[in-house]
Scaffold this active site. Structure first.
Site, PDB file in Angstrom:
ATOM      1  N   ASP A 272       0.884  -1.188   0.000  1.00 36.37           N
ATOM      2  CA  ASP A 272       0.000   0.000   0.000  1.00 36.37           C
ATOM      3  C   ASP A 272       0.911   1.225   0.000  1.00 36.37           C
ATOM      4  O   ASP A 272       0.993   1.959   0.989  1.00 36.37           O
ATOM      5  CB  ASP A 272      -0.895  -0.044   1.254  1.00 36.37           C
ATOM      6  CG  ASP A 272      -1.910   1.094   1.289  1.00 36.37           C
ATOM      7  OD1 ASP A 272      -1.971   1.882   0.328  1.00 36.37           O
ATOM      8  OD2 ASP A 272      -2.636   1.190   2.294  1.00 36.37           O
ATOM      9  N   CYS A 297      -3.131   4.627  -4.170  1.00 35.08           N
ATOM     10  CA  CYS A 297      -3.842   5.915  -4.171  1.00 35.08           C
ATOM     11  C   CYS A 297      -3.478   6.705  -5.428  1.00 35.08           C
ATOM     12  O   CYS A 297      -3.820   7.877  -5.533  1.00 35.08           O
ATOM     13  CB  CYS A 297      -3.504   6.712  -2.917  1.00 35.08           C
ATOM     14  SG  CYS A 297      -1.744   6.934  -2.679  1.00 35.08           S
ATOM     15  N   GLU A 329      -8.941   5.525  -5.299  1.00 34.91           N
ATOM     16  CA  GLU A 329      -8.134   4.496  -4.640  1.00 34.91           C
ATOM     17  C   GLU A 329      -8.454   3.183  -5.356  1.00 34.91           C
ATOM     18  O   GLU A 329      -9.610   2.927  -5.697  1.00 34.91           O
ATOM     19  CB  GLU A 329      -8.569   4.420  -3.171  1.00 34.91           C
ATOM     20  CG  GLU A 329      -7.769   3.517  -2.303  1.00 34.91           C
ATOM     21  CD  GLU A 329      -6.583   4.219  -1.630  1.00 34.91           C
ATOM     22  OE1 GLU A 329      -6.420   5.452  -1.816  1.00 34.91           O
ATOM     23  OE2 GLU A 329      -5.819   3.537  -0.934  1.00 34.91           O
TER      24      GLU A 329
END
Ligand SMILES: C[S@@+](CC[C@H](N)C(=O)[O-])C[C@H]1O[C@@H](n2cnc3c(N)ncnc32)[C@H](O)[C@@H]1O
Length: 335
Positions: A272, A297, A329
């Protein structure tokens, strides 16, 4: 073309799989929000223009309700408003952390005034910040209750760490990941933050090893692991490249001295990363794993990395975390 159609169009160059789309309400969704302070009002920049306001309907309702009351208290006191230039809010849903940032040293009289405001507004913790100064008027850490499936987790965060900004979509993001997990054994998680995904996902894996380079996030993660009595998560403050180096046994890390890396049988890697996407070392590391979960993102770096990791998309979800902005996202499960 709107942002969702634009991304779906770009995605179609890589896969025939259609993304699942998750929308958010356009108001009341932001669990953290940052404003400037000028002319005795909150300020923000929109389309290169400074906008002045007493409150905003975009943050969580508990922040929206607090904004005008806090502003009135600040404006009532020379001490509180002088050299104040930024006000950041975060909420757990029941409590708000407000960080007031100044261009002046904060003295004892400021502390007393801030304490009065905190006591009069309720469910509020104030932090004062200035150059080389941090003053806690209330508690620094916020406890977020993450309800997911039939479980509930307490996850600690504060104003120095990343935390998922959209509470409507947060549990949907966790469910999207868990519903697609095939034969999970152990999980390697990079860029874990303070554990927003680590804690809920740990119930689906035998063991989790989570890394992150922000020491505040790792401190909070370790405390949350204890708070929830979880015994199958180990974590270390390692950057992405250090994690790759540790797994390749390139050099010993003192920060791993109590962790037996040989005991892990990783079935999945979860990443992430920040907007810049994955480093070359992380891309090379990811190739050792059968399954990859990529939370992004930044669709641009996601599509770039998708080519670099040489994987196929099994499923993909688009989460419109910030309605009426250009951001989206993406979560993809890659084989
Ligand atoms: C998008 S956030 C995700 C955090 C977490 N997964 C969550 O959802 O709460 C990215 C995280 O990567 C961390 N980070 C940034 N650069 C890094 C690096 N080079 N190595 C390791 N972690 C990094 C940041 O501190 C941040 O916590």
């Amino acid at each position: 073309m709107n942002k969702l159609s634009k991304f779906c169009h770009e995605l179609s160059n890589h896969t025939d799989i259609k993304p699942e789309i998750y929308l958010s309400p356009a108001t009341g969704y932001r669990a953290r929000a940052e404003f400037g302070f000028g002319n005795n009002l909150y300020t923000m920049i929109d389309d290169n223009q400074k906008i002045y306001m007493e409150k905003s309907s975009i943050p969580h309702p508990i922040i929206e309700r607090l904004m005008p009351n806090l502003l009135a208290k600040i404006n009532h006191s020379e001490l509180m408003q002088g050299k104040l230039f930024q006000i950041n809010f975060r909420t757990s849903g029941t409590k708000v952390l407000a960080t007031l940032i100044y261009h002046k040293p904060l003295q004892e009289d400021w502390i007393l005034a801030a304490k009065d405001i905190q006591d009069s507004l309720g469910n509020l913790s104030i932090i004062g910040r200035s150059k080389k100064q941090k003053i806690l008027i209330g508690e620094e850490d916020l406890e977020v209750i993450c309800n997911y499936a039939n479980s509930s987790f307490k996850i600690l965060q504060n104003d120095l760490v990343f935390f998922q900004p959209n509470f409507y979509l947060y549990s949907l993001m966790i469910s999207f990941i868990t519903k697609q997990l095939e034969n999970p054994r152990d999980l390697l998680e990079l860029y874990c933050g303070c554990g927003g995904f680590t804690l809920p996902l740990a119930s689906k894996f035998n063991k989790v090893f989570a890394t992150e380079n922000n020491r505040h996030s790792i401190r909070l993660l370790k405390e949350s692991i204890k708070l929830n009595n979880l015994y199958n998560i180990e974590s270390a403050r390692l950057s992405d490249n250090e994690t790759a180096s540790a797994l390749a046994n390139e050099r010993p890390f003192r920060r791993l001295k109590n962790i037996n890396m040989q005991s892990y049988e990783f079935s999945h890697i979860l990443v992430d990363p920040p907007r810049a996407g994955l480093s070359d070392e992380t891309i090379a590391l990811s190739k050792q794993f059968k399954n990859m979960i990529y939370i992004s993102c930044n669709p641009e770096t996601f599509l770039r990395d998708l080519v670099a990791v040489e994987r196929k998309i099994e499923s993909i979800g688009i989460f419109d975390q910030f309605a009426n902005t250009q951001h989206i996202e993406v979560i993809a499960l890659l084989k």
